[in-house]
Design an enzyme around this catalytic site. Structure first.
Site, PDB file in Angstrom:
ATOM      1  N   ASN A 123     -32.286 -29.574  24.193  1.00 54.70           N
ATOM      2  CA  ASN A 123     -33.577 -29.768  23.518  1.00 54.70           C
ATOM      3  C   ASN A 123     -33.932 -31.238  23.390  1.00 54.70           C
ATOM      4  OD1 ASN A 123     -35.864 -29.140  21.585  1.00 54.70           O
ATOM      5  ND2 ASN A 123     -34.504 -30.301  20.219  1.00 54.70           N
ATOM      6  N   GLN A 175     -41.122 -26.946  17.476  1.00 54.06           N
ATOM      7  CA  GLN A 175     -40.772 -26.993  18.901  1.00 54.06           C
ATOM      8  C   GLN A 175     -41.205 -28.270  19.609  1.00 54.06           C
ATOM      9  OE1 GLN A 175     -42.205 -23.071  20.158  1.00 54.06           O
ATOM     10  NE2 GLN A 175     -40.205 -22.210  19.605  1.00 54.06           N
ATOM     11  N   ASP A 184     -37.231 -35.627  21.698  1.00 55.97           N
ATOM     12  CA  ASP A 184     -37.446 -34.221  22.031  1.00 55.97           C
ATOM     13  C   ASP A 184     -37.962 -34.051  23.455  1.00 55.97           C
ATOM     14  OD1 ASP A 184     -37.329 -31.611  20.511  1.00 55.97           O
ATOM     15  OD2 ASP A 184     -39.334 -31.466  21.394  1.00 55.97           O
ATOM     16  N   ASP A 214     -27.942 -24.871  22.340  1.00 57.38           N
ATOM     17  CA  ASP A 214     -28.072 -25.591  21.077  1.00 57.38           C
ATOM     18  C   ASP A 214     -29.560 -25.759  20.719  1.00 57.38           C
ATOM     19  OD1 ASP A 214     -26.859 -27.486  18.990  1.00 57.38           O
ATOM     20  OD2 ASP A 214     -28.318 -28.799  19.983  1.00 57.38           O
ATOM     21  N   HIS A 218     -35.837 -24.833  18.704  1.00 60.33           N
ATOM     22  CA  HIS A 218     -36.685 -26.013  18.865  1.00 60.33           C
ATOM     23  C   HIS A 218     -37.287 -26.130  20.261  1.00 60.33           C
ATOM     24  CE1 HIS A 218     -35.674 -27.247  14.820  1.00 60.33           C
ATOM     25  NE2 HIS A 218     -34.451 -26.819  15.093  1.00 60.33           N
ATOM     26  N   GLU A 240     -28.883 -20.376  20.015  1.00 63.99           N
ATOM     27  CA  GLU A 240     -28.724 -20.644  18.588  1.00 63.99           C
ATOM     28  C   GLU A 240     -30.105 -20.746  17.968  1.00 63.99           C
ATOM     29  OE1 GLU A 240     -27.619 -23.817  15.283  1.00 63.99           O
ATOM     30  OE2 GLU A 240     -29.004 -24.011  16.955  1.00 63.99           O
TER      31      GLU A 240
HETATM   32  C1  LAG Z   1     -27.663 -27.950  16.252  1.00 63.03           C
HETATM   33  N1  LAG Z   1     -28.030 -26.765  16.493  1.00 63.03           N
HETATM   34  O1  LAG Z   1     -29.291 -26.415  16.585  1.00 63.03           O
HETATM   35  C2  LAG Z   1     -26.245 -28.270  16.075  1.00 63.03           C
HETATM   36  O2  LAG Z   1     -25.482 -27.092  15.883  1.00 63.03           O
HETATM   37  C3  LAG Z   1     -26.129 -29.232  14.950  1.00 63.03           C
HETATM   38  O3  LAG Z   1     -24.796 -29.494  14.658  1.00 63.03           O
HETATM   39  C4  LAG Z   1     -26.882 -30.501  15.320  1.00 63.03           C
HETATM   40  O4  LAG Z   1     -26.922 -31.403  14.230  1.00 63.03           O
HETATM   41  C5  LAG Z   1     -28.322 -30.216  15.686  1.00 63.03           C
HETATM   42  N2  LAG Z   1     -28.608 -28.901  16.118  1.00 63.03           N
HETATM   43  C6  LAG Z   1     -28.762 -31.162  16.790  1.00 63.03           C
HETATM   44  O5  LAG Z   1     -28.134 -30.838  18.000  1.00 63.03           O
HETATM   45  C7  LAG Z   1     -25.869 -32.355  14.174  1.00 63.03           C
HETATM   46  C8  LAG Z   1     -25.652 -32.852  12.759  1.00 63.03           C
HETATM   47  C9  LAG Z   1     -26.733 -33.822  12.330  1.00 63.03           C
HETATM   48  C10 LAG Z   1     -26.867 -34.925  13.341  1.00 63.03           C
HETATM   49  C11 LAG Z   1     -27.229 -34.289  14.677  1.00 63.03           C
HETATM   50  C12 LAG Z   1     -27.376 -35.304  15.794  1.00 63.03           C
HETATM   51  O6  LAG Z   1     -25.625 -31.751  11.865  1.00 63.03           O
HETATM   52  O7  LAG Z   1     -26.358 -34.385  11.067  1.00 63.03           O
HETATM   53  O8  LAG Z   1     -27.861 -35.826  12.932  1.00 63.03           O
HETATM   54  O9  LAG Z   1     -26.152 -33.403  15.074  1.00 63.03           O
HETATM   55  O10 LAG Z   1     -26.193 -36.027  15.978  1.00 63.03           O
HETATM   56  C13 LAG Z   1     -27.445 -37.197  12.797  1.00 63.03           C
HETATM   57  C14 LAG Z   1     -27.698 -37.704  11.397  1.00 63.03           C
HETATM   58  C15 LAG Z   1     -29.224 -37.739  11.167  1.00 63.03           C
HETATM   59  C16 LAG Z   1     -29.873 -38.604  12.203  1.00 63.03           C
HETATM   60  C17 LAG Z   1     -29.534 -38.058  13.586  1.00 63.03           C
HETATM   61  C18 LAG Z   1     -30.120 -38.890  14.697  1.00 63.03           C
HETATM   62  O11 LAG Z   1     -27.061 -36.851  10.441  1.00 63.03           O
HETATM   63  O12 LAG Z   1     -29.451 -38.303   9.858  1.00 63.03           O
HETATM   64  O13 LAG Z   1     -31.286 -38.607  12.052  1.00 63.03           O
HETATM   65  O14 LAG Z   1     -28.110 -38.019  13.735  1.00 63.03           O
HETATM   66  O15 LAG Z   1     -29.494 -40.148  14.763  1.00 63.03           O
HETATM   67 CA    CA Z   2     -38.218 -29.323  21.185  1.00 62.59          CA
END
Ligand code: LAG
Ligand code: CA
Length: 506
Positions: A123, A175, A184, A214, A218, A240
């Site tokens: 995505n 999306q 995106d 994943d 979206h 997912e």
């Molecule tokens: C998913 N499924 O739809 C994944 O299972 C999930 O683990 C992913 O989030 C998300 N979607 C994007 O693929 C994880 C973390 C986030 C993390 C993101 C990107 O739960 O916390 O965000 O992966 O690494 C992190 C920071 C954010 C920040 C972002 C971009 O927590 O604050 O904005 O990175 O730098």
């Molecule tokens: Ca998208």
């Protein structure tokens, strides 16, 4: 028939061949008595070399059907686990291992009958506002990925101040805008679809069986379907799509072309376990609020929910096991177990070596251990999940109890789930003529009898003892369950689960 034991007709030939010996020996399954393995396990942030070892030592021998890996593409160079979810390129070089290690893992898992499903992050790319260099050395900017994508390949939704998703009731925002600042991809574009297809084809060329999509919610279902349609027909797709009440985008849209993770399952079952009021599910297909049986991938927790909504995780030991056992005993969906590492900081990555590569001791195969998750010791560590230190692998997939339930599930096969019985906090049910499970989520000992058409006799609890087919050892103390006069009688301690099947008779 002799010995006061009724045997299914398929065993008559064996009985005739050695009537006396057969009287004392437990029945053995014949070809066709065990359903093919269908259960998956998510081995979160486990290096490829370690997954290969788990396939050979545990997943294959214990009858797992498939393993879900963490994302295999090059990611941003950060230590948090979620760096995996920020792709920099589609090179298969990550802190979990190299391309060669990934290929070797797929081969070795396949060799022992375990299919590999890769987590496909398609995505979006990174969420970094400043330029950087990925794990494998690829330079990138937020909207520039040399050789892959340029600014025009991304959605810039223009619907919110920062282009981030703000309102989940807006299909367009969910999306076309950015999920937590992640660039995106315009997945409606033919060239973007072709680039993603090239990546997925590359993984298929190494032998993966399919993909977790994943963040599928979206991308429009039409976009995901177009990408998936270009892949070989037998590619397994599990989208997912986190179900959200009142949201316009629902998992059913994605179930039209593959399987979907059904978040409702744990949301229904877990509160029952926690409140001590287990009840029968809807026996209709689809169950209320769920996708259809054949398109549902079900789970008690995953890497996101154990850091979020899940009220039952590895920290809960026996009750966590209970929920997983009840899921494995169910006749709905394809169960996916989750095996990660202990943490107190939700961002903390898995332990790494001096070069930033994730390290992991193997779980060491299934051990016969009494009680609890029956977790295999890692380097002599404690056997109780609740005593893990940060970074320790939970090794849920290597637990004796889980191994016993995998066997139970294969014996149960396609037998119908019968209406359950309850007694105090205890509850249980039969898979008709094949297997019985009982669980006591309460805090006091409870007796329960569950109607069953299993033959009379003494059975060994596979939750306590682990797999029993071909097992020569005696059933451990406290593991014997009696079936007589059409009922199985269980005495269950607090938080105890017990389960017997046709071939666990002693
Ligand atoms: C998913 N499924 O739809 C994944 O299972 C999930 O683990 C992913 O989030 C998300 N979607 C994007 O693929 C994880 C973390 C986030 C993390 C993101 C990107 O739960 O916390 O965000 O992966 O690494 C992190 C920071 C954010 C920040 C972002 C971009 O927590 O604050 O904005 O990175 O730098
Ligand atoms: Ca998208």
């Amino acid at each position: 028939m002799g010995c006061g034991i009724r045997r299914p007709s398929s065993f008559i030939a064996l009985v005739v061949g050695g009537a006396l010996a057969a009287c004392s020996a437990p029945p053995a399954p014949t070809e066709g008595d065990l359903a093919a393995p269908d259960v998956g396990v998510q081995l979160f942030q486990l290096p490829w070399t370690a997954i290969a070892q788990e396939c050979e030592e545990t997943l294959g021998p214990r009858g797992f059907g498939w393993v879900l890996t963490s994302p295999p593409q090059e990611h941003i160079d950060r230590v948090e686990w979620w760096a995996s979810y920020q792709p920099v390129s589609y090179e298969l070089e990550t802190r979990l291992g190299t391309r060669d290690e990934f290929a070797d893992m797929v081969q070795r898992c396949d060799d022992v009958g375990v299919a590999v499903i890769a987590d496909a992050v398609i995505n979006h790319m990174t969420g970094q506002n400043t330029a950087g260099t990925g794990w494998a050395g690829t330079p990138y900017e937020h909207y520039e990925y040399p050789g892959l994508y340029a600014d025009g390949d991304f959605h810039h939704c223009g619907l919110t101040a920062d282009d981030d998703i703000a309102d989940y009731t807006s299909r367009e925002q969910v999306q076309m805008c950015e999920l937590v600042n992640l660039a995106d991809l315009d997945t409606s574009s033919e060239s973007v679809r072709a680039m993603i297809g090239g990546y997925l084809d590359d993984l298929l060329s190494l032998g993966v069986a399919g993909f977790r999509i994943d963040a599928a919610k979206h991308m429009s279902a039409a976009d995901v379907e177009a990408i998936v349609d270009a892949l070989p027909d037998d590619t397994r797709i599990i989208s997912e799509v986190i179900r959200g009440g009142g949201e316009p985008i629902q998992p059913e849209e994605y179930a039209a072309f593959g399987e979907v993770f059904e978040f409702t399952y744990a949301r229904d079952l877990v509160p029952q376990v926690l409140s001590g009021t287990l009840i029968d599910p809807e026996f209709a297909d689809p169950r209320l609020g769920h996708v259809s049986d054949e398109t549902a991938a079900v789970f008690i927790d995953n890497h996101d929910t154990e850091r979020g909504e899940a009220d039952l995780t590895y920290r809960d030991g026996d009750l966590y096991l209970m929920a997983n056992a009840l899921m494995l005993a169910d006749d709905y969906g394809t169960p996916v177990l989750y095996s990660g590492y202990a943490f107190s900081d939700r961002d903390a990555g898995a332990p790494t070596d001096g070069e930033g590569r994730v390290v992991a001791a193997a779980c060491g195969g299934v051990r016969q251990q009494a009680g609890g998750m029956g977790r295999s010791p890692i380097g002599g560590a404690a056997s109780d999940l609740s005593t893990l230190s940060d970074g320790d692998r939970t090794c849920v997939h290597a637990s004796t109890a889980i191994a016993g339930m995998l066997e139970w599930r294969r014996v149960a096969g396609s037998a119908a789930r019968q209406p359950g019985a309850d007694e105090g906090d205890a509850y249980g049910f039969e898979r008709e003529g094949r297997a019985v499970i009982a669980a006591n989520p309460g805090s006091e000992e409870q007796q329960i009898t569950i109607p069953t058409s299993l033959p009379d006799g003494a059975y060994c609890d596979v939750v306590l003892a682990g797999p029993r087919i071909g097992e020569q050892s005696a059933c451990p103390d406290g593991g014997t369950i009696t079936v007589a006069a059409g009922a199985a009688s269980f005495t269950l301690g607090a938080a105890q689960t017990a389960a017997i099947h046709l071939f666990s008779r002693t």
